[in-house]
Design an enzyme around this catalytic site. Structure first.
Site, mmCIF file in Angstrom:
data_model
loop_
_atom_site.group_PDB
_atom_site.id
_atom_site.type_symbol
_atom_site.label_atom_id
_atom_site.label_comp_id
_atom_site.label_asym_id
_atom_site.label_seq_id
_atom_site.Cartn_x
_atom_site.Cartn_y
_atom_site.Cartn_z
ATOM 1 N N GLY A 70 0.970 -1.076 0.039
ATOM 2 C CA GLY A 70 0.015 -0.016 -0.030
ATOM 3 C C GLY A 70 0.863 1.097 -0.087
ATOM 4 O O GLY A 70 1.823 1.448 0.327
ATOM 5 N N ASP A 71 0.443 2.421 -0.530
ATOM 6 C CA ASP A 71 1.032 3.614 -0.479
ATOM 7 C C ASP A 71 -0.028 4.623 -0.342
ATOM 8 O O ASP A 71 -1.107 4.587 -1.087
ATOM 9 C CB ASP A 71 1.841 3.867 -1.552
ATOM 10 C CG ASP A 71 2.710 4.861 -1.474
ATOM 11 O OD1 ASP A 71 3.577 4.794 -0.508
ATOM 12 O OD2 ASP A 71 2.575 6.202 -2.108
ATOM 13 N N THR A 72 0.087 5.704 0.202
ATOM 14 C CA THR A 72 -0.942 7.046 0.395
ATOM 15 C C THR A 72 -0.001 8.183 -0.010
ATOM 16 O O THR A 72 0.826 8.300 0.718
ATOM 17 C CB THR A 72 -1.499 6.902 1.424
ATOM 18 O OG1 THR A 72 -2.385 5.493 1.708
ATOM 19 C CG2 THR A 72 -2.616 8.003 1.824
ATOM 20 N N GLY A 107 -3.141 3.674 -3.057
ATOM 21 C CA GLY A 107 -2.879 2.732 -3.619
ATOM 22 C C GLY A 107 -2.778 1.225 -3.083
ATOM 23 O O GLY A 107 -2.176 1.155 -2.052
#
Length: 199
Positions: A70-72, A107
């Protein structure tokens, strides 16, 4: 087929908390990558690419597992906000967000022996108007230090939020609905507290 071994390719306690809220036991195996933007890459493309790359990097160490990446990022106008590098930068980020709407893009990716699936979710967040002293008081709590946009909606930062349009869990950093929609692409479905193989 037994329940899959779940691995989280992230050091984020928020993502782990959400997975545990769903009743899913997960092993943490953070992937440390260069998170620089590629030339011409949009924020949405960036978070999805990093989510995929983190999941794939950890999958090398856990080849039979379902590995979640995940990435933000927070986007205000043309500015992309990652994690602040100092308290002063955190205050400046918060002042830029005060009284305005911004977008949070998260994501999420799942790397499995059969391949990798991913997607990006966008949520709009509007902050109430506040002054520099209040921003500094929030930064002094230490909560903003490791969070994109210098706030955590699931913590004390909830006091800054006036309105949200979209997926709350995207703002936390792990869009649950997107994760559940991706699972069939790697052969599983979620059944309240567990993952079951598709028949």
């Amino acid at each position: 087929m037994d329940a899959p071994h779940l691995v989280l390719a992230s050091a984020s306690p928020r993502r782990e908390d959400v997975l545990r809220q769903l009743g899913l036991a997960v092993e943490r195996s953070p992937a440390h990558l260069d998170e620089s933007y590629l030339e011409g890459e949009t924020p949405a493309e960036h978070v999805e690419r990093l989510a995929r790359e983190k999941a794939r990097a950890a999958a090398v160490l856990h080849p039979t597992a379902l590995v979640i990446g995940g990435d933000t990022v927070v986007v205000q106008g043309l500015r992309v906000m990652g994690k602040p590098t100092s308290d002063a930068e955190a205050v400046e980020m918060l002042m830029e967000l005060s009284g305005r709407e911004h977008q949070v893009l998260s994501g999420v990716a799942i790397a499995a022996p059969s391949g990798t699936v991913s997607r990006t979710v966008e949520t709009g967040v509007r902050f109430r108007a506040f002054g520099r002293a209040e921003a500094a008081a929030y930064v002094a709590t230490g909560e903003p230090a490791d969070k994109a946009g210098a706030y955590g909606i699931q913590g004390l930062g909830a006091a800054l939020v006036e309105e949200i349009r979209g997926d709350y869990y995207c703002v936390v950093g792990f869009p649950v609905a997107a994760f559940l929609e991706l699972l069939p692409g790697v052969g599983y479905t979620y059944v309240f507290g567990r993952l079951e193989p598709l028949v």
